[in-house]
Motif scaffolding. Structure first.
Motif, PDB file in Angstrom:
ATOM      1  N   ARG A  16       1.020  -1.237   0.170  1.00 10.14           N
ATOM      2  CA  ARG A  16      -0.280   0.244   0.202  1.00 10.14           C
ATOM      3  C   ARG A  16       0.661   1.235  -0.048  1.00 10.14           C
ATOM      4  NH1 ARG A  16      -5.800   0.946  -0.584  1.00 10.14           N
ATOM      5  NH2 ARG A  16      -5.689  -0.268   0.985  1.00 10.14           N
ATOM      6  N   GLU A  19       2.151   1.888  -3.361  1.00 14.93           N
ATOM      7  CA  GLU A  19       0.790   2.239  -4.436  1.00 14.93           C
ATOM      8  C   GLU A  19       0.742   3.671  -4.493  1.00 14.93           C
ATOM      9  OE1 GLU A  19      -3.556   2.707  -4.168  1.00 14.93           O
ATOM     10  OE2 GLU A  19      -2.726  -0.175  -3.935  1.00 14.93           O
ATOM     11  N   LYS A  20       1.118   4.235  -2.965  1.00 14.04           N
ATOM     12  CA  LYS A  20       0.949   5.714  -2.519  1.00 14.04           C
ATOM     13  C   LYS A  20       1.484   6.468  -2.923  1.00 14.04           C
ATOM     14  CE  LYS A  20      -3.166   5.558  -0.526  1.00 14.04           C
ATOM     15  NZ  LYS A  20      -4.437   6.197  -0.645  1.00 14.04           N
ATOM     16  N   ILE A  23       1.741   6.852  -6.424  1.00 10.92           N
ATOM     17  CA  ILE A  23       0.534   7.848  -6.787  1.00 10.92           C
ATOM     18  C   ILE A  23       0.937   9.402  -7.437  1.00 10.92           C
ATOM     19  CG2 ILE A  23      -1.698   8.303  -6.012  1.00 10.92           C
ATOM     20  CD1 ILE A  23      -2.450   6.126  -5.346  1.00 10.92           C
ATOM     21  N   ARG A  26       3.110  10.179  -9.808  1.00  9.65           N
ATOM     22  CA  ARG A  26       2.093  10.335 -10.956  1.00  9.65           C
ATOM     23  C   ARG A  26       1.409  11.496 -10.959  1.00  9.65           C
ATOM     24  NH1 ARG A  26      -2.322   6.896 -10.407  1.00  9.65           N
ATOM     25  NH2 ARG A  26      -3.578   8.007  -9.837  1.00  9.65           N
ATOM     26  N   GLU A  27       1.028  12.119  -9.899  1.00 10.47           N
ATOM     27  CA  GLU A  27       0.283  13.163  -8.800  1.00 10.47           C
ATOM     28  C   GLU A  27       1.289  14.290  -9.793  1.00 10.47           C
ATOM     29  OE1 GLU A  27      -1.148  12.726  -5.591  1.00 10.47           O
ATOM     30  OE2 GLU A  27      -3.165  11.710  -6.085  1.00 10.47           O
ATOM     31  N   GLN A  31       0.868  11.419 -15.866  1.00 10.62           N
ATOM     32  CA  GLN A  31       0.849  10.352 -16.188  1.00 10.62           C
ATOM     33  C   GLN A  31       1.490  10.054 -17.160  1.00 10.62           C
ATOM     34  OE1 GLN A  31      -0.781   7.482 -14.288  1.00 10.62           O
ATOM     35  NE2 GLN A  31      -0.103   6.320 -16.110  1.00 10.62           N
TER      36      GLN A  31
END
Length: 61
Positions: A16, A19-20, A23, A26-27, A31
């Motif tokens: 997790r 994953e964060k 993310i 990507r932000e 992307q």
């Protein structure tokens, strides 16, 4: 030593956290940029994932 219960990580487990992190990445860079980096630099992307995992495990409280 006997293991009484399998580890499950749950919402704070290592996967997790990874994953964060991605993310957030990507932000920050978008992307399209991340996709281009991954496709054009497969080994660097692999190294990034491995380096993140290493750093995550070396964090001291």
């Amino acid at each position: 030593m006997e293991q009484l219960q399998m580890s499950g990580g749950g919402p704070w487990g290592g996967m997790r956290i990874n994953e964060k992190f991605f993310i957030l990445l990507r932000e920050l860079i978008g992307q399209d940029v991340l996709d281009k980096f991954v496709t054009e630099n497969e080994m660097d992307y692999f190294d990034l994932r491995m380096d993140f995992e290493t750093q995550k495990r070396e964090v001291r409280t």
